[in-house]
Design an enzyme around this catalytic site. Structure first.
Site, mmCIF file in Angstrom:
data_model
loop_
_atom_site.group_PDB
_atom_site.id
_atom_site.type_symbol
_atom_site.label_atom_id
_atom_site.label_comp_id
_atom_site.label_asym_id
_atom_site.label_seq_id
_atom_site.Cartn_x
_atom_site.Cartn_y
_atom_site.Cartn_z
ATOM 1 N N VAL B 183 0.871 -1.177 0.000
ATOM 2 C CA VAL B 183 0.000 0.000 0.000
ATOM 3 C C VAL B 183 0.903 1.221 0.000
ATOM 4 O O VAL B 183 1.721 1.398 0.904
ATOM 5 C CB VAL B 183 -0.895 0.016 1.254
ATOM 6 N N LEU B 184 0.772 2.066 -1.026
ATOM 7 C CA LEU B 184 1.607 3.261 -1.035
ATOM 8 C C LEU B 184 0.884 4.446 -1.663
ATOM 9 O O LEU B 184 0.047 4.275 -2.548
ATOM 10 C CB LEU B 184 2.950 3.003 -1.734
ATOM 11 N N GLY B 191 -1.678 12.244 3.732
ATOM 12 C CA GLY B 191 -2.334 13.047 4.755
ATOM 13 C C GLY B 191 -3.711 13.517 4.374
ATOM 14 O O GLY B 191 -4.301 14.333 5.059
ATOM 15 N N GLY B 195 -5.061 7.046 1.202
ATOM 16 C CA GLY B 195 -4.654 5.676 1.509
ATOM 17 C C GLY B 195 -5.769 4.953 2.244
ATOM 18 O O GLY B 195 -6.087 3.797 1.968
ATOM 19 N N LYS B 196 -6.371 5.686 3.168
ATOM 20 C CA LYS B 196 -7.465 5.106 3.947
ATOM 21 C C LYS B 196 -8.616 4.703 3.025
ATOM 22 O O LYS B 196 -9.161 3.605 3.144
ATOM 23 C CB LYS B 196 -7.929 6.165 4.955
ATOM 24 N N ASP B 219 4.442 -2.276 8.611
ATOM 25 C CA ASP B 219 5.650 -1.669 9.132
ATOM 26 C C ASP B 219 5.297 -0.999 10.466
ATOM 27 O O ASP B 219 4.190 -0.503 10.630
ATOM 28 C CB ASP B 219 6.100 -0.612 8.113
ATOM 29 N N TYR B 226 -3.387 1.362 10.325
ATOM 30 C CA TYR B 226 -4.256 0.229 10.063
ATOM 31 C C TYR B 226 -5.178 -0.076 11.233
ATOM 32 O O TYR B 226 -6.282 -0.581 11.052
ATOM 33 C CB TYR B 226 -3.426 -1.015 9.696
#
Lengths: 299, 247
Positions: B183-184, B191, B195-196, B219, B226
């Site tokens: 996921v990137l 921000g 991504g969410k 990570d 997450y």
């Protein structure tokens, strides 16, 4: 000899099956199964089976022989779905990570969805199955018992007959499925190993390790080195013995766990049952939404 | 459009897998199939049926192993498998005072250029991985979600700038388990909840397909991210272990 006639039919059937299914592990076009001898540690006491748990074979089954042959196959067409589901049951294993379990006996309560299992198998890039000769393990299911009885009736008995039977290699139709493992991969970078199981009376003899090592070998031959396995506390020792370690980069394993019980359930969200968990989907956001600055984070 | 598509058309199944197999034993096929190595170009539905037929037969042969003859059923009796339908929609739309409009578009069709992806991975500081493996992984992932930024300039009709700014992918066995990898989001666009949104959409799609075991390996810096999405670390003692070769 009638016995030879039967085995010739089944071996030609194997070739037909093989032709239809294609080489599963294309790197290892195995027309037959690999034979390995395993040894039981004679000093290891065989634990008394829990009378209330489902056991593979009778409670007073004789221990497996000191040395016995097992047959390992990486060909998915060797899997009989019905036999596989019985193996799941006898190993008390579920496809769901958190299955519904009877609180008293610890037995998995939910029925195995054969259709879903079939779909899962067809999308698992590595399938390892281990068979043994039926005489080494007491067979409980009726179909196999009838099959064995018929075969025995048709085969000539006597010294030569017994000798032939003991040295004849087995094929999926007359072997007993006793071990299984599968792996899912993207065929480029990563793979995950799931559902490794060995029939309880034959556990502790190294069969599980053979299954995992075979799956890993198939994957590494295809250039996939990032192989993960999800394990419970008990399974951790097993995988450690197979050469698995905690992630060297220190990553945390996380599973989606937003359930009906731990979240405010609005009543109109998507709910999915996964074993005993009722998973709740994330709330629906209607796009497009205005961009808002939140705390900076890395994707 | 300035993008080049190197990756094959969206393929979120693993039909490539089956294709690989019967490609190797062409002299032993029982079924009158046309072995077309360029099957990638075929439409998804036909590809799915043709490739699954072989595998279905092999599984069913295992069930009917006492019969000496093979039963060949027409493909129409095979179960239709549900694949995630590729979706595309606008997540965010921003207008500049000079008339320039930027849209952030979410797409789950796997429309990711592997070179653009490599550049994006460099931007977030990830170690480089071989391009061919990256392409293979994208092809055989169950779902590849991508975020593209499209900038339309006023007065220049039809001239838009599209670039990849985020990606997430998941592998799955299509029935029980799925793992989310890679996921990137471009650091310039972080921000904002992008991504969410990507991960949430993935989870929703997976749950809709009845895939309940959703896992990922986070990570240490993103564990909280997450957790806010509903993931639990080491639930009930479940941990992930990785294979390490002993030299």
């Amino acid at each position: 000899m009638v016995g030879a006639a039967i085995s010739s039919i089944t071996s030609s059937q194997i070739t037909m099956i093989k032709g239809g299914g294609g080489g599963a592990a294309a790197a290892f076009p195995s027309k037959s199964m690999e034979l390995r001898w395993i040894r039981r540690n004679s000093r290891r006491k065989i634990p008394n089976p829990n009378p209330s748990s489902r056991e593979f074979g009778s409670l007073n089954s004789t221990p497996p022989p000191l040395m016995m042959p097992i047959y390992i196959s990486a060909d998915p067409s060797h899997i009989n779905l019905q036999e596989l589901s019985e193996l799941y049951t006898s190993c008390n294993h579920s496809c769901h990570r958190f299955p519904k379990v009877d609180s008293n006996t610890g037995i998995v309560e939910e029925a195995l969805d054969l259709n879903k299992l079939r779909i899962a198998l067809s999308h698992s890039c590595v399938i390892v199955s281990v068979f043994c000769k039926p005489q080494h393990v007491k067979v409980t299911n009726i179909t196999k018992q009838i099959q064995n009885q018929e075969q025995q009736k048709q085969m000539k008995r006597g010294f030569v007959g017994d000798l032939m039977e003991s040295v004849a290699p087995i094929n999926p139709s007359n072997g007993q499925l006793i071990g299984f493992g599968r792996a899912v991969s993207d065929l480029g970078l990563t793979a995950s190993i799931y559902d490794v199981m060995v029939a309880p009376p034959l556990q502790g003899m190294g069969i599980g390790t053979i299954i995992v090592k075979r799956a890993v070998r198939i994957l590494t031959t295809r250039g996939i080195y990032d192989i993960a396995a999800l394990c419970s506390t008990k399974e951790r020792f097993f995988f450690k013995a197979c050469g698995f370690r905690d992630d060297i980069l220190g990553s945390t394993t996380m599973m989606y766990g937003r359930t009906v019980s731990n979240t405010c359930f609005e009543g109109n969200e998507l709910v999915t049952a996964a074993g005993r968990k009722l998973l709740l989907a994330p709330p629906l956001r209607v796009p497009p939404f205005p961009s808002s600055k939140t705390t900076k984070h890395q994707g | 459009m300035l993008t080049r598509n190197v990756a094959a058309p969206p393929s979120s199944l693993c039909p490539i897998l089956s294709h690989d197999w019967h490609f190797q034993v062409s002299d032993q096929l029982l079924f009158p199939h046309n072995l077309n190595p360029n099957l990638n170009r075929a439409t998804r539905k036909i590809k799915g049926f043709r490739l699954k037929a072989n595998f279905w037969e092999s599984i069913r042969s295992g069930i009917l192993k006492n019969n000496a003859t093979q039963i060949v059923e027409p493909p129409s009796t095979l179960e239709e498998e549900e694949e995630p339908v590729p979706e595309e929609f606008v997540l965010v739309e921003k207008s500049q005072p000079d008339g320039e409009v930027e849209q952030i578009i979410f797409s789950s069709g796997g429309d990711v250029d592997v070179y653009e992806l490599q550049a994006l991975c460099d931007k977030v500081g990830w170690p480089r991985r071989p391009l061919s493996k990256l392409a293979m992984a994208l092809q055989n992932s169950y779902m590849v979600a991508a975020l593209h930024s499209v900038r339309k300039f006023p007065g220049q009709e039809g001239n838009e700038e599209k670039k990849l700014i985020g990606m997430a992918r998941a592998t799955s066995d299509h029935a029980f388990n799925a793992t989310i990898w890679d996921v990137l989001v471009d650091p310039n666009y972080q921000g904002q909840g992008l991504g969410k949104a990507m991960v949430e959409k993935m989870i929703r799609t997976l749950l809709q397909r009845d895939i309940g075991n959703i896992t990922l390996f986070a990570d240490s810096k993103v564990v909280e991210f997450y957790q806010n999405l509903g993931f639990e670390p080491d639930p009930e003692g479940i941990k992930g272990m990785f294979w390490y070769p002993r030299y």
